[in-house]
Design an enzyme around this catalytic site. Structure first.
Site, PDB file in Angstrom:
ATOM      1  CG  ASP A 180      -1.789   1.066   1.417  1.00  0.00           C
ATOM      2  OD1 ASP A 180      -2.374   1.755   0.378  1.00  0.00           O
ATOM      3  OD2 ASP A 180      -1.651   1.645   2.255  1.00  0.00           O
ATOM      4  CB  THR A 234      -1.006   6.219   2.671  1.00  0.00           C
ATOM      5  OG1 THR A 234      -1.575   6.426   1.331  1.00  0.00           O
ATOM      6  CG2 THR A 234      -1.044   7.013   3.665  1.00  0.00           C
ATOM      7  CG  ASP A 277      -0.865   2.803   7.054  1.00  0.00           C
ATOM      8  OD1 ASP A 277      -1.430   2.423   6.194  1.00  0.00           O
ATOM      9  OD2 ASP A 277      -0.340   3.870   7.467  1.00  0.00           O
TER      10      ASP A 277
END
Length: 814
Positions: A320, A322, A556
């Site tokens: 991912d 971010t 996250d």
């Protein structure tokens, strides 16, 4: 699943309580009554499970039975292996317990908190301190700590995928139930706790909530398979050997009458104990545990020990953006007006100071400070539609992704054309773009048909300084990368290029095909994917696994939880949502992406060293089994006492294996661990068996005394064992040379120190015995070298096939 409308009126009855919350006296009363959220749940294995795994095993049962028999017949000297088994169980338990304590301490330091109303003010407390009737304050990103009934909702949306498997956010109105373990993805609200601790829904789902579960481990499954095979052989082989020993003692009747059956039982036990690869399981457990503790010191929390091995097998990693490639902190960049519409600055000011504002909206607060009036209505942000809205006296203001607010609407409109062109240009520079539009309020949650873009906003993300170096490492290790993000695909592609990935463009996940084969082709042909939903992230991971890849997933956010859970190895950032960390195999406690190469290196060390050590133990199991069968068929006396085998096994296998298992080793993972190990162990075991059986037959024909035959057999086994150790230690470094040299000195002392000689019943070999020992040893060493040559060819072929497979996958990905 409990009914969401269950006890719907309870929240209304507690409306006043939801504003004031409990008093200190109320909290103390509930804690005293045991109505708190305190719930003891280990983040790793329980102490009992560790002891049980190391002590209550079938093989320990076999060893214990043999140990008891030897003590019962007065042959305690031959029961040394029993103390060794006890030591193994104790060492394994202590090592795993130490690892458990280290992991538990780290996990406790990173436990999430809950927000509650106490005495009329908001307070942040530990999850365990939540009590019955507490008023929870829920905002986007929070994990619900206990079951509760919604008292007030402002666009509250909850992701219950961790509990139900359904990834769609569920709208929660007053009186609806929210379940512990679910995650708030949009809006905010308050809820009255009505189930705590073990009674809460999340804690009742023990199988779902367990931190320690069985991650796929080739090492563990291969070793379990070998142990199962040996289990089937032990009984029949023991009977075969016992029969041969009784006949060698003059027959069943005579041996029973004369007491010689004790010697037959001792020899049988020697053969059975030699077949059991006690140390292999121990070495694997210790290596996993030591690897986990070493990684914990580097701020990597290993929630499942075999995960240390797992990441070394990964051939594709999904990231991912971010929080993984970027630091996750959004910084406002600039405003690009598109049309003249007064009041947009005050609207952005309102967005920036909301309690449920996400990181992007919060970054507006320092730049837009114009006061705004009270809103008449609002539409909370949804990860599905990717926009939110607020209604003021002058109309409805919509803030969201340009392509989501204006999906190909009126392409001839010059303002929309300018928006599309400018947003695309800015996205290619790595900036995130949002549009603020204005229109007439709608009755449902849709963008007004007369909406007009007012201003284009750009935001920047700080790229992690370690991202480029880490991705370079993965490229050098032939690990493919896929970036899957919910952001604009071109923005993500620009960031991917900045960290060194070959990503000329990003693929919009809204265009992913439904057909599985076409879907996989798109995944193979693209590196960057934007506008990916949580379900699509999971589908990407599932498709890659179905295509034969070993997949790692890092992230996250809550939207990463499904994919992280589905991946072979899930890696979560400690800054991420609690739900995401709960399902991950590994948690990067300091959030440094650069730790992943260390995890890969540790996993490779584990796999390569256990493969080397396993060949030592499996060779012993092979020759012990073949010796027992051969001597049972030939009706020859078994040429070892258990005490003699205990000493030679310890000095040629057990002790050196401990050091070899913990040495640095950067060898790449190659599938086929068990086949390669057996390719060496079985032929090597046959070679040892041929040598010892030939020696025993020739020695018996020369009428050499039984004690001298045993001495010669032990010498042969010690010499061959040391040579096998040398062969499997190549290239022999200085440290390995010291270990091998120490073992040789130990064997010399065993044969030369009077006390040891007497205890082990060694005798001085005569010339015929010495010549037989020398000839047999040389012949066996020659056979071992041939076996190793063939084994290296097999290993080379496996490596070439693995390389060909990687190249094929890389070509398919381009």
């Amino acid at each position: 699943m409990p009914n969401e409308k269950d006890q719907a009126g309870a929240a209304v009855q507690h409306q006043e309580l939801s504003v004031q919350g409990l008093s200190a006296a109320d909290v103390a009363e509930r804690v005293a009554a045991g109505q708190s959220n305190a719930f003891v749940q280990d983040t790793s294995r329980s102490v009992w499970s560790i002891v049980r795994a190391n002590v209550l095993t079938l093989f320990n049962g076999i060893i214990l039975a043999c140990f008891i028999v030897l003590f019962a017949i007065g042959r305690w000297q031959d029961a040394l292996f029993g103390f060794s088994a006890i030591a193994n169980a104790v060492i394994g338990s202590v090592q795993e317990y130490r690892a458990k304590r280290a992991l538990d301490r780290l996990a406790l330091l990173n436990a999430p908190h809950a927000r509650v109303m106490r005495d009329g003010s908001e307070a942040e407390i530990d999850l365990d301190d939540v009590v019955l009737d507490d008023t929870l304050v829920l905002r986007a990103g929070d994990q619900v700590p206990a079951d509760a009934l919604v008292a007030a909702s402002r666009g509250l949306q909850v992701d219950e995928s961790m509990l139900t498997g359904e990834s769609d956010a569920v709208e929660k109105a007053d009186g609806d139930r929210v379940l512990s373990g679910s995650v708030v993805v949009a809006g905010e609200g308050t809820a009255i706790v009505d189930r705590v601790g073990a009674d809460s829904f999340a804690n009742s789902l023990a199988a779902e909530a367990k931190r320690f579960s069985l991650v796929a481990s080739e090492l563990r499954s291969s070793i379990d398979r070998v142990l199962k095979w040996v289990t089937w052989f032990v009984g029949p082989v023991a009977l075969l050997v016992l029969n041969a020993q009784m006949i060698a003692q003059g027959g069943w009747a005579e041996a029973s009458a004369s007491g010689a059956w004790r010697d037959a039982a001792t020899a049988t036990i020697a053969s059975v104990v030699a077949m059991v690869p006690l140390g292999l399981v121990l070495m694997t457990s210790i290596t996993f545990a030591v690897g986990a503790v070493k990684l914990a010191r580097q701020q990597v929390l290993v929630q499942e020990l075999p995960a240390v091995e797992g990441l070394a097998r990964v051939d594709i990693i999904c990231l991912d953006k971010t929080g993984t490639l970027t630091q996750g902190d959004i910084v406002f960049d600039a405003a690009h007006p598109l049309t003249t519409r007064p009041g947009w600055e005050s609207v952005l000011s309102w967005y920036g100071v909301q309690k449920d504002a996400n990181a992007t909206a919060r970054s507006l607060a320092g730049h837009f400070t114009e006061p705004s009036g009270a809103p008449l209505d609002r539409v909370p942000f949804s990860s599905a539609r990717k926009w939110s809205a607020v209604v003021f006296d002058d109309g409805m203001w919509i803030l969201g992704g340009p392509e989501m607010v204006f999906p190909a609407r009126n392409s001839a409109d010059p303002v929309l054309q300018q928006l599309s062109t400018q947003a695309a240009e800015l996205a290619t520079t790595g900036r995130r773009t949002l549009v603020l539009a204005h229109g007439t309020p709608t009755e449902d949650e849709t963008v007004p048909s007369d909406a007009v873009p007012v201003v284009l906003l750009t935001f920047k993300e700080n790229i992690r300084p370690d991202a480029a170096e880490t991705l370079t490492y993965f490229a050098a290790q032939d690990v493919d990368v896929r970036i899957i993000s919910g952001d604009n695909p071109q923005t993500v592609a620009a960031i991917a290029r900045e960290v060194g990935l070959d990503a000329p463009h990003g693929f919009d996940a809204r265009e992913l095909p439904d057909d599985d084969q076409e879907f996989l082709e798109v995944i193979n042909n693209n590196v960057v994917f934007g506008r990916v939903t949580p379900d699509q992230k999971k589908r990407i991971v599932v498709a890659l696994k179905a295509a034969g890849h070993t997949v790692a997933m890092t992230g996250d956010g809550v939207n990463d939880a499904l994919a992280i859970k589905e991946a072979d190895i899930g890696v979560a950032m400690n800054s991420g949502a609690a739900a995401t960390k709960a399902v991950a195999r590994l948690v990067l406690l300091d959030g440094k992406f650069s730790h992943l190469p260390s995890v890969v290196a540790e996993g490779r060390q584990v796999i390569a060293n256990i493969e080397r050590v396993s060949m030592l133990f499996l060779t012993k199991t092979a020759y012990a089994t073949f010796l027992a069968i051969s001597f049972g068929i030939l009706l020859l006396p078994f040429p070892f006492l258990p005490r003699q085998l205990s000493v030679t096994d310890g000095l040629t296998i057990g002790i050196p294996a401990f050091f070899l298992a913990l040495l640095p080793n950067a060898q790449r993972y190659i599938p086929g661990f068990l086949r390669r190990s057996l390719t060496f162990a079985v032929p090597a075991g046959v070679s040892v068996t041929l040598g010892l059986a030939s020696y025993a037959r020739l020695a018996a024909n020369l009428q050499i005394p039984e004690a001298e035959i045993r001495t010669g057999s032990t010498l042969i086994l010690a010499i061959i064992g040391i040579w096998i150790l040398v062969v499997l230690s190549r290239p022999v470094t200085r440290f390995k040379g010291l270990v091998i040299g120490a073992m040789m000195i130990g064997l010399i002392l065993v044969y030369s120190v009077p006390f040891a000689r007497d205890f082990l019943q060694f005798t001085d070999p005569t010339l015929p015995t010495a010549l037989l020992v020398l000839g047999t040893s040389v012949a066996c060493i020659a056979l071992i070298e041939i076996v190793r040559f063939v084994h290296r060819r097999v290993a080379y072929r496996d490596a070439q096939e693995a390389l060909h497979h990687r190249v094929s996958n890389q070509r398919a990905s381009k």
